[in-house]
Structure formats: structure tokens, C-alpha cells
Design a protein around this motif. Structure first.
Motif, PDB file in Angstrom:
ATOM      1  N   VAL A  27       0.834  -1.202   0.000  1.00  0.00           N
ATOM      2  CA  VAL A  27       0.000   0.000   0.000  1.00  0.00           C
ATOM      3  C   VAL A  27       0.869   1.253   0.000  1.00  0.00           C
ATOM      4  O   VAL A  27       0.625   2.214  -0.752  1.00  0.00           O
ATOM      5  CB  VAL A  27      -0.952  -0.015   1.211  1.00  0.00           C
ATOM      6  N   PHE A  28       1.923   1.232   0.844  1.00  0.00           N
ATOM      7  CA  PHE A  28       2.781   2.419   0.932  1.00  0.00           C
ATOM      8  C   PHE A  28       3.525   2.651  -0.385  1.00  0.00           C
ATOM      9  O   PHE A  28       3.631   3.786  -0.852  1.00  0.00           O
ATOM     10  CB  PHE A  28       3.782   2.243   2.077  1.00  0.00           C
ATOM     11  N   VAL A  29       4.037   1.565  -0.990  1.00  0.00           N
ATOM     12  CA  VAL A  29       4.751   1.703  -2.268  1.00  0.00           C
ATOM     13  C   VAL A  29       3.811   2.211  -3.348  1.00  0.00           C
ATOM     14  O   VAL A  29       4.206   2.959  -4.251  1.00  0.00           O
ATOM     15  CB  VAL A  29       5.377   0.351  -2.662  1.00  0.00           C
ATOM     16  N   GLY A  30       2.536   1.834  -3.249  1.00  0.00           N
ATOM     17  CA  GLY A  30       1.577   2.320  -4.228  1.00  0.00           C
ATOM     18  C   GLY A  30       1.207   3.775  -4.023  1.00  0.00           C
ATOM     19  O   GLY A  30       1.033   4.521  -5.007  1.00  0.00           O
ATOM     20  N   PHE A  31       1.108   4.194  -2.752  1.00  0.00           N
ATOM     21  CA  PHE A  31       0.670   5.564  -2.470  1.00  0.00           C
ATOM     22  C   PHE A  31       1.815   6.584  -2.531  1.00  0.00           C
ATOM     23  O   PHE A  31       1.579   7.755  -2.842  1.00  0.00           O
ATOM     24  CB  PHE A  31       0.019   5.637  -1.085  1.00  0.00           C
ATOM     25  N   TYR A  32       3.045   6.149  -2.224  1.00  0.00           N
ATOM     26  CA  TYR A  32       4.158   7.107  -2.164  1.00  0.00           C
ATOM     27  C   TYR A  32       4.381   7.808  -3.510  1.00  0.00           C
ATOM     28  O   TYR A  32       4.474   9.047  -3.561  1.00  0.00           O
ATOM     29  CB  TYR A  32       5.430   6.400  -1.701  1.00  0.00           C
ATOM     30  N   PRO A  33       4.493   7.074  -4.634  1.00  0.00           N
ATOM     31  CA  PRO A  33       4.655   7.789  -5.914  1.00  0.00           C
ATOM     32  C   PRO A  33       3.465   8.680  -6.248  1.00  0.00           C
ATOM     33  O   PRO A  33       3.641   9.757  -6.843  1.00  0.00           O
ATOM     34  CB  PRO A  33       4.779   6.640  -6.942  1.00  0.00           C
ATOM     35  N   ALA A  34       2.268   8.230  -5.852  1.00  0.00           N
ATOM     36  CA  ALA A  34       1.086   9.056  -6.134  1.00  0.00           C
ATOM     37  C   ALA A  34       1.157  10.370  -5.368  1.00  0.00           C
ATOM     38  O   ALA A  34       0.847  11.450  -5.911  1.00  0.00           O
ATOM     39  CB  ALA A  34      -0.180   8.292  -5.769  1.00  0.00           C
ATOM     40  N   ALA A  38       1.596  14.071  -6.916  1.00  0.00           N
ATOM     41  CA  ALA A  38       0.631  15.124  -6.575  1.00  0.00           C
ATOM     42  C   ALA A  38       1.342  16.397  -6.114  1.00  0.00           C
ATOM     43  O   ALA A  38       0.909  17.522  -6.420  1.00  0.00           O
ATOM     44  CB  ALA A  38      -0.321  14.623  -5.490  1.00  0.00           C
ATOM     45  N   ILE A  39       2.454  16.226  -5.392  1.00  0.00           N
ATOM     46  CA  ILE A  39       3.228  17.391  -4.945  1.00  0.00           C
ATOM     47  C   ILE A  39       3.803  18.144  -6.143  1.00  0.00           C
ATOM     48  O   ILE A  39       3.782  19.385  -6.205  1.00  0.00           O
ATOM     49  CB  ILE A  39       4.328  16.949  -3.973  1.00  0.00           C
ATOM     50  N   HIS A  40       4.319  17.398  -7.113  1.00  0.00           N
ATOM     51  CA  HIS A  40       4.848  18.045  -8.322  1.00  0.00           C
ATOM     52  C   HIS A  40       3.745  18.808  -9.056  1.00  0.00           C
ATOM     53  O   HIS A  40       3.970  19.946  -9.521  1.00  0.00           O
ATOM     54  CB  HIS A  40       5.471  16.984  -9.236  1.00  0.00           C
ATOM     55  N   LEU A  41       2.592  18.199  -9.176  1.00  0.00           N
ATOM     56  CA  LEU A  41       1.481  18.872  -9.855  1.00  0.00           C
ATOM     57  C   LEU A  41       1.067  20.135  -9.099  1.00  0.00           C
ATOM     58  O   LEU A  41       0.757  21.179  -9.705  1.00  0.00           O
ATOM     59  CB  LEU A  41       0.292  17.910  -9.992  1.00  0.00           C
ATOM     60  N   TRP A  42       1.052  20.021  -7.780  1.00  0.00           N
ATOM     61  CA  TRP A  42       0.666  21.185  -6.965  1.00  0.00           C
ATOM     62  C   TRP A  42       1.685  22.312  -7.155  1.00  0.00           C
ATOM     63  O   TRP A  42       1.313  23.487  -7.263  1.00  0.00           O
ATOM     64  CB  TRP A  42       0.592  20.770  -5.497  1.00  0.00           C
ATOM     65  N   THR A  43       2.983  21.936  -7.232  1.00  0.00           N
ATOM     66  CA  THR A  43       4.023  22.954  -7.451  1.00  0.00           C
ATOM     67  C   THR A  43       3.874  23.592  -8.825  1.00  0.00           C
ATOM     68  O   THR A  43       4.025  24.809  -8.997  1.00  0.00           O
ATOM     69  CB  THR A  43       5.413  22.322  -7.301  1.00  0.00           C
ATOM     70  N   ASP A  44       3.561  22.761  -9.828  1.00  0.00           N
ATOM     71  CA  ASP A  44       3.344  23.316 -11.180  1.00  0.00           C
ATOM     72  C   ASP A  44       2.184  24.298 -11.183  1.00  0.00           C
ATOM     73  O   ASP A  44       2.265  25.384 -11.809  1.00  0.00           O
ATOM     74  CB  ASP A  44       3.067  22.175 -12.166  1.00  0.00           C
ATOM     75  N   GLU A 153      10.768  21.947   0.797  1.00  0.00           N
ATOM     76  CA  GLU A 153       9.749  21.768   1.827  1.00  0.00           C
ATOM     77  C   GLU A 153       8.946  20.491   1.596  1.00  0.00           C
ATOM     78  O   GLU A 153       8.626  19.751   2.532  1.00  0.00           O
ATOM     79  CB  GLU A 153       8.824  22.984   1.854  1.00  0.00           C
ATOM     80  N   HIS A 154       8.653  20.253   0.314  1.00  0.00           N
ATOM     81  CA  HIS A 154       7.869  19.053   0.026  1.00  0.00           C
ATOM     82  C   HIS A 154       8.669  17.775   0.292  1.00  0.00           C
ATOM     83  O   HIS A 154       8.133  16.786   0.811  1.00  0.00           O
ATOM     84  CB  HIS A 154       7.418  19.086  -1.439  1.00  0.00           C
ATOM     85  N   GLU A 155       9.953  17.810  -0.045  1.00  0.00           N
ATOM     86  CA  GLU A 155      10.784  16.631   0.206  1.00  0.00           C
ATOM     87  C   GLU A 155      10.935  16.390   1.702  1.00  0.00           C
ATOM     88  O   GLU A 155      10.910  15.235   2.164  1.00  0.00           O
ATOM     89  CB  GLU A 155      12.164  16.814  -0.436  1.00  0.00           C
ATOM     90  N   LEU A 156      11.119  17.472   2.448  1.00  0.00           N
ATOM     91  CA  LEU A 156      11.196  17.306   3.900  1.00  0.00           C
ATOM     92  C   LEU A 156       9.887  16.765   4.463  1.00  0.00           C
ATOM     93  O   LEU A 156       9.879  15.917   5.367  1.00  0.00           O
ATOM     94  CB  LEU A 156      11.545  18.652   4.555  1.00  0.00           C
ATOM     95  N   TRP A 157       8.778  17.250   3.900  1.00  0.00           N
ATOM     96  CA  TRP A 157       7.473  16.758   4.361  1.00  0.00           C
ATOM     97  C   TRP A 157       7.303  15.272   4.028  1.00  0.00           C
ATOM     98  O   TRP A 157       6.813  14.489   4.841  1.00  0.00           O
ATOM     99  CB  TRP A 157       6.369  17.585   3.699  1.00  0.00           C
ATOM    100  N   MET A 158       7.772  14.889   2.829  1.00  0.00           N
ATOM    101  CA  MET A 158       7.689  13.480   2.445  1.00  0.00           C
ATOM    102  C   MET A 158       8.582  12.620   3.340  1.00  0.00           C
ATOM    103  O   MET A 158       8.225  11.488   3.695  1.00  0.00           O
ATOM    104  CB  MET A 158       8.115  13.321   0.984  1.00  0.00           C
ATOM    105  N   LYS A 159       9.758  13.160   3.704  1.00  0.00           N
ATOM    106  CA  LYS A 159      10.643  12.410   4.586  1.00  0.00           C
ATOM    107  C   LYS A 159      10.003  12.204   5.955  1.00  0.00           C
ATOM    108  O   LYS A 159      10.031  11.101   6.511  1.00  0.00           O
ATOM    109  CB  LYS A 159      11.974  13.148   4.715  1.00  0.00           C
ATOM    110  N   LYS A 160       9.400  13.273   6.481  1.00  0.00           N
ATOM    111  CA  LYS A 160       8.714  13.139   7.769  1.00  0.00           C
ATOM    112  C   LYS A 160       7.536  12.174   7.669  1.00  0.00           C
ATOM    113  O   LYS A 160       7.265  11.390   8.581  1.00  0.00           O
ATOM    114  CB  LYS A 160       8.240  14.512   8.249  1.00  0.00           C
ATOM    115  N   LEU A 161       6.836  12.252   6.504  1.00  0.00           N
ATOM    116  CA  LEU A 161       5.716  11.326   6.308  1.00  0.00           C
ATOM    117  C   LEU A 161       6.201   9.883   6.292  1.00  0.00           C
ATOM    118  O   LEU A 161       5.597   9.004   6.930  1.00  0.00           O
ATOM    119  CB  LEU A 161       5.006  11.662   4.995  1.00  0.00           C
TER     120      LEU A 161
END
Length: 464
Positions: A27-34, A38-44, A153-161
Motif C-alpha cells: 500500500v505504501f509503495v503504491g501511495f508514495y509515488p502518487a 501530486a506534490i509536483h502537480l501542486w508545485t506546477d 519543503e515538500h521533500e522534507l514533508w515526504m521524509k517526515k511522512l
């Protein structure tokens, strides 16, 4: 530790935890790329919103207003913002590129697309730094604004997640092992009690039975099946003991008699005819002994439920005629009327030899205790309830006392009216065993002085 993992409980807990961990990782491997996408799209989208604002500010305040807005954005982003204003000659007239962001160059191909009026972007992987989203957007007067935003910020957030998810996964895995261990132990405890009971059962304690919870689950079904097996084994063991006791008791007397006949004959010389007569007597005794031995074994197998049957299609009217022909001379000798009332076409699946044996025993008993001038009647008819076929043997004999009726199918039991007559008390138990081996049932109705009627219900389609 290894001993516990080799146990069923340990393996179940191990597999339970392994499947839980595998599902969690999947589940985590499936959701992590998603989430990352989503973060990249939000940044765009954020960059495109900034680009729209740039065009509006440039339309109102020109280059000075645009540069002031970019400086304000840079102060807010604190070193995360890359911004360049490029004129129509591809000359950079304004730049904000702190630190490693200066490594990001202007892409000529993207510039060409931007000058055609398109907003184009790319994601750049900076060495020893975070990824960056870069957007090329056209404004008025052939100016192009290159704006980029690091994903720090997003990478740090992903790391904390990821760390939080990993911590939660470890806690959940630990709780799942504890809960799984509790459930496994609770589930397997009936099996452990069954195993303990099975280990305590021996030849002297076959009366013990597996505990049944009454829930009707698979464990109860296993316990019930095991109890049925124990009952069958108990019957087999009891039958074996009964056979050995019977053989030791009932065969001792005829064997002693045969030995006595032989010893008396050998004490003094005799004529050849006397020896011949002695041998005939010994053969008669041995035939009677063999018949009794066979009857004891048949009854024991029938009572234990292991009577061997050879299944075939059996025509009951043909079988009845053979039985009647066999006993007709006996009936004539005793001046008893032997009659048959047989419905033709009655066919069942069964062992013809065993069925003949059962009917022969019933007719033999009927003729044995019926006085001259009376009647013995064999009838075969379909059961009115559609359960199968009814075979009845009715006689006008001495009858059976009411207190003897519950015991007549017990081995060696003989009622008061029959104790002085011939027989070993094995015929009716054998009849019951043969009938029950065919899935049927035998009943009796009798009254002293008025005769008896034995009824046998045989299923029409007995399955081997």
C-alpha cells in the motif's frame, strides 16, 4: 526460538505478521509515488498561478514592477526561488539565483516553445540538492520569465511522512503480532486440548471423547469426526475382546468334546466301522464348530460396522423365491405352510449373499418356533412413504415376551421360551448387522402365543 517457529502457533503468527507487513509495504509503495506526483502537480499549479500574476503586474507596472514582485517572492521563499527575466535577444536582464540555483541554465528548446506563446516547464535534479520545478512563461513585449521553485519543503514533508509511516508500521506490526498471537492461541487452544486428549487415549481409555464447544465451527466438526472415529475404534476393540472371550468360552466345550470322542475311540481297539462312525461324528462337530466360528465373526463385524459388502443390483423377488425354495423342504417336514407375497420388479443396490443370509435367518427362526399347521409368510412390498422396500417375515409361532423384545437383537440373548431350543443366539444380531450395513432398519412386533412379525426397511438406492 526456532522450536517455537516450528510450532503451528509460531508459523501462523509469523505468516500473519508477514502478510500484514507485505500488505502495508504494498500500500505504501503504491501511495508514495502518487503523493510525490501530486506534490509536483501542486508545485506546477503554484508556478502557473505566479506566472499569471507576473503578466498582470507587467501589464500595469512594466519591468520595474515585475522585478519588485520577484524580489518580494524571493524574500518569502527564503532561497528556494529561481527567477530570470529574458528579453527578445535571449539576454538576461534580471536574475535571482541564490547558491546552487545558479547551476540551472536557460534551456534553448524550452525558450523557443515559450516564444511561440506556450507555458512550458521541466523538473531538474540538482546534484547534492533537492529537485526543482522550472517554468518558462511569456509576458508582453517578447519577454520570457523563467521561474523555478525547489521542492525542499515538500521533500522534507515526504521524509517526515515516511518516517511517521514507518514508525506507525512498526507499532502496528508489533500490535498485530500481539493480537495475532492472542487470536492464534485462542483459536488453537481447542486443538491443543484435543491433542492432549488424544495423547491420553489408550486401549484402556477409549471411552474418552474430544471436547466440543458447541459453536459448530471447523474445530467442533473435527472433534465430532474424531469422536465418531473413537466410537468406531471402541466398537472394534470391544468386538475384538468379545470375539476372543466368546471363542475362548464357546469353542472350548466343542473342542473338548471332539478330543473326548477321539480319546475314547483310541482307548481300546475297535472295528473299522466304529472308527468310521467316530470320524463322521468328529466331522459333524467340526462343521458345527466352523459354522459357529463364522457366525461369531460375522456378528462381530456387523456390530462393529465393518461388515464387508459386495454391491450389485439385487432383484428382491428373485432373492425371495430362492429363499422360499431353500426352506420349502423344512416347512414341509414340519407341516408348516410357507407362503410368499412378493411385489415384482423390486430392485435395490446391495450384497445379495448377505441379504440372502439375513432372510434365511429370519425364515429359519420363524419355522423353528412355529407349530405344525400354522403359517409362515414372507412378503416384499414398496414402503408407502417412499423410503424404500419393506421385507416382512410373519409367523404364527410361540411369540416373544414383552420384556424380551428390547433384547432379542443382543448377541447370545435367548428368551425364556427359546432357551431350551436349538441355536446360539447369533442369528438376529447378524440380521440387524446386515440390514444396518445396507442403511436399513429392522423392527419386530410380537405377542406371546400369537406369533411374531419382523419388518426390514431397505433403502432403494443404497450408496456404497
Amino acid at each position: 526460538m526456532f522450536k517455537y517457529l516450528n510450532s503451528l502457533s509460531g508459523r501462523l503468527i509469523f505468516w500473519y505478521a508477514g502478510v500484514f507487513a507485505l500488505c502495508f509495504v504494498a500500500v505504501f509503495v503504491g501511495f508514495y509515488p502518487a503523493i510525490h506526483s501530486a506534490i509536483h502537480l501542486w508545485t506546477d499549479r503554484e508556478l502557473k498561478a505566479e506566472a499569471n500574476e507576473f503578466r498582470e503586474v507587467y501589464a500595469k507596472s512594466g519591468v520595474s514592477g515585475l522585478t519588485e514582485l520577484l524580489r518580494q517572492e524571493e524574500r518569502e521563499e527564503k532561497g528556494r526561488l529561481l527567477a530570470r527575466i529574458i528579453d527578445e535577444t535571449n539576454r538576461i536582464i534580471f536574475e535571482i539565483a541564490p547558491g546552487q540555483l545558479a547551476q540551472v541554465h536557460v534551456d534553448d528548446k524550452l525558450m523557443e516553445k515559450a516564444r511561440s506563446g506556450l507555458e512550458v516547464g521541466e523538473t531538474i535534479d540538482l546534484p547534492d540538492a533537492y529537485d526543482m520545478c522550472v517554468l518558462y512563461t511569456p509576458v508582453q513585449d517578447d519577454l520570457i520569465v523563467q521561474i523555478g521553485l525547489t521542492l525542499q519543503e515538500h521533500e522534507l514533508w515526504m521524509k517526515k511522512l515516511s518516517e511517521g509511516v514507518l514508525t506507525a508500521a512498526l507499532v502496528a506490526l508489533l500490535l498485530s503480532v500481539i493480537a495475532g498471537g492472542f487470536l492464534v492461541r485462542r483459536t488453537l487452544s481447542p486443538l491443543q486440548r484435543m491433542a492432549q486428549t488424544a495423547s491420553e487415549i489408550s486401549g484402556r481409555s477409549l471411552g474418552q471423547r474430544m471436547p466440543v464447544s458447541g459453536r459448530g465451527d471447523e474445530v467442533d466438526q473435527l472433534a465430532l469426526a474424531f469422536n465418531k472415529m473413537l466410537e468406531r475404534i471402541d466398537r472394534l476393540v470391544q468386538g475384538l475382546r468379545h470375539v476372543t472371550d466368546t471363542l475362548a468360552h464357546d469353542l472350548r466345550t466343542p473342542i473338548t468334546g471332539i478330543r473326548g470322542i477321539a480319546e475314547i475311540t483310541l482307548r481300546v481297539p475297535r472295528e473299522p466301522e466304529a472308527y468310521r462312525m467316530t470320524l463322521h461324528r468328529i466331522i459333524e462337530q467340526l462343521d458345527r464348530l466352523s459354522s459357529q466360528f463364522t457366525a461369531i465373526l460375522d456378528v462381530s463385524e456387523a456390530e462393529a460396522g465393518v461388515l464387508a459388502l459386495q454391491y450389485e443390483k439385487v432383484s428382491l423377488d428373485d432373492l425371495a423365491r430362492d429363499v422360499l425354495e431353500t426352506f420349502q423342504p423344512v416347512a414341509l417336514d414340519k407341516a408348516v405352510r410357507l407362503e410368499g407375497a412378493i411385489t415384482p420388479g423390486m430392485i435395490i443396490t446391495g450384497d445379495r449373499g448377505r441379504l440372502f443370509q439375513a432372510l434365511a435367518n429370519l425364515l429359519d427362526n420363524a419355522l423353528k418356533y412355529t407349530a405344525a399347521g400354522c403359517r409362515v409368510r414372507l412378503s416384499i412390498e414398496p414402503d408407502r412413504r417412499g423410503a424404500g422396500t419393506i421385507v416382512s417375515v410373519a409367523d404364527g409361532g410361540v411369540g416373544i415376551a414383552e420384556e424380551d423384545l428390547p433384547h432379542i437383537f443382543e448377541r447370545y440373548y435367548r428368551g425364556d421360551e427359546n432357551r431350551s431350543g436349538p441355536g446360539a443366539g447369533l442369528g438376529l444380531p447378524l440380521v440387524q448387522g446386515v440390514v444396518e450395513a445396507h442403511g436399513g432398519k429392522v423392527t419386530v412386533e410380537s405377542e406371546l402365543g400369537k406369533g411374531s412379525t419382523f419388518r426390514v426397511l431397505l433403502p432403494r438406492d443404497m450408496k456404497p
